[in-house]
Design an enzyme around this catalytic site. Structure first.
Site, mmCIF file in Angstrom:
data_model
loop_
_atom_site.group_PDB
_atom_site.id
_atom_site.type_symbol
_atom_site.label_atom_id
_atom_site.label_comp_id
_atom_site.label_asym_id
_atom_site.label_seq_id
_atom_site.Cartn_x
_atom_site.Cartn_y
_atom_site.Cartn_z
ATOM 1 N N HIS A 1 0.798 -1.230 0.000
ATOM 2 C CA HIS A 1 0.000 0.000 0.000
ATOM 3 C C HIS A 1 0.833 1.285 0.000
ATOM 4 O O HIS A 1 0.255 2.379 0.002
ATOM 5 C CB HIS A 1 -0.900 0.013 1.244
ATOM 6 C CG HIS A 1 -0.100 0.105 2.503
ATOM 7 N ND1 HIS A 1 0.556 -0.994 3.034
ATOM 8 C CD2 HIS A 1 0.226 1.160 3.283
ATOM 9 C CE1 HIS A 1 1.218 -0.607 4.117
ATOM 10 N NE2 HIS A 1 1.033 0.693 4.287
ATOM 11 N N HIS B 1 1.729 7.013 -0.592
ATOM 12 C CA HIS B 1 0.868 6.187 0.270
ATOM 13 C C HIS B 1 -0.471 6.025 -0.436
ATOM 14 O O HIS B 1 -1.171 7.002 -0.670
ATOM 15 C CB HIS B 1 0.694 6.857 1.640
ATOM 16 C CG HIS B 1 0.359 5.899 2.725
ATOM 17 N ND1 HIS B 1 -0.887 5.328 2.859
ATOM 18 C CD2 HIS B 1 1.108 5.387 3.725
ATOM 19 C CE1 HIS B 1 -0.882 4.516 3.903
ATOM 20 N NE2 HIS B 1 0.327 4.538 4.448
#
Length: 148
Positions: free
Chosen positions: A57, A72
């Site tokens: 992620h 992110h």
């Protein structure tokens, strides 16, 4: 000066709009965020460099000048334990700006009750060193900001 590219397509927003106090408060560093298009896609490297951290992620690319950029993908997405994310590169790989690093689906992140907004942060950057923030719609690979 480092030109930082948008890793995903969507609407460029300020970090203060990120629904996470660590990012919105600038605790990680200055930068921008992108509210991504709700369709499957690939997150691109924002700069030329080496992938020094790669989680499904999130990833950090450090340029030859030692400057690191954190991408992110979504907020609280660490809780997904990689589900819905497919790494397309590996830690230690050299990448070019615009090269795909992770495949993911922002709509699936949102359907799971999480924000798919993507902070793009200049790590260890000084106050005021990030300028030229993009506004409005950006395409993946478009200029997002400058790190002076």
């Amino acid at each position: 000066m480092t030109t930082v590219l948008a890793p995903v397509a969507g609407a460029a927003v300020g970090l203060e709009a990120v629904p996470d106090p660590v990012f919105s408060g600038g605790l990680v560093g200055p930068g921008a965020a992108i509210d991504p298009a709700r369709e499957p896609g690939r997150a691109l490297s924002p700069i030329d460099g080496k992938i020094v951290k790669l989680h499904p992620h999130a990833f950090v690319v450090v340029g030859d000048d030692g400057r690191g950029i954190l991408v992110h993908l979504g907020i609280d997405t660490v809780q997904l334990r990689g589900e819905g994310f497919e790494p397309l590169a590996a830690e230690g790989d050299r990448v070019r700006a615009g090269q795909p690093v992770v495949a993911w689906d922002p709509a699936a992140v949102e359907a799971g009750g999480r924000s798919p907004v993507c902070p793009v942060v200049a790590l260890d950057a000084s106050e005021g060193s990030v300028t030229g923030l993009a506004e409005g719609t950006v395409g993946a690979g478009d200029e997002l900001f400058e790190w002076r």
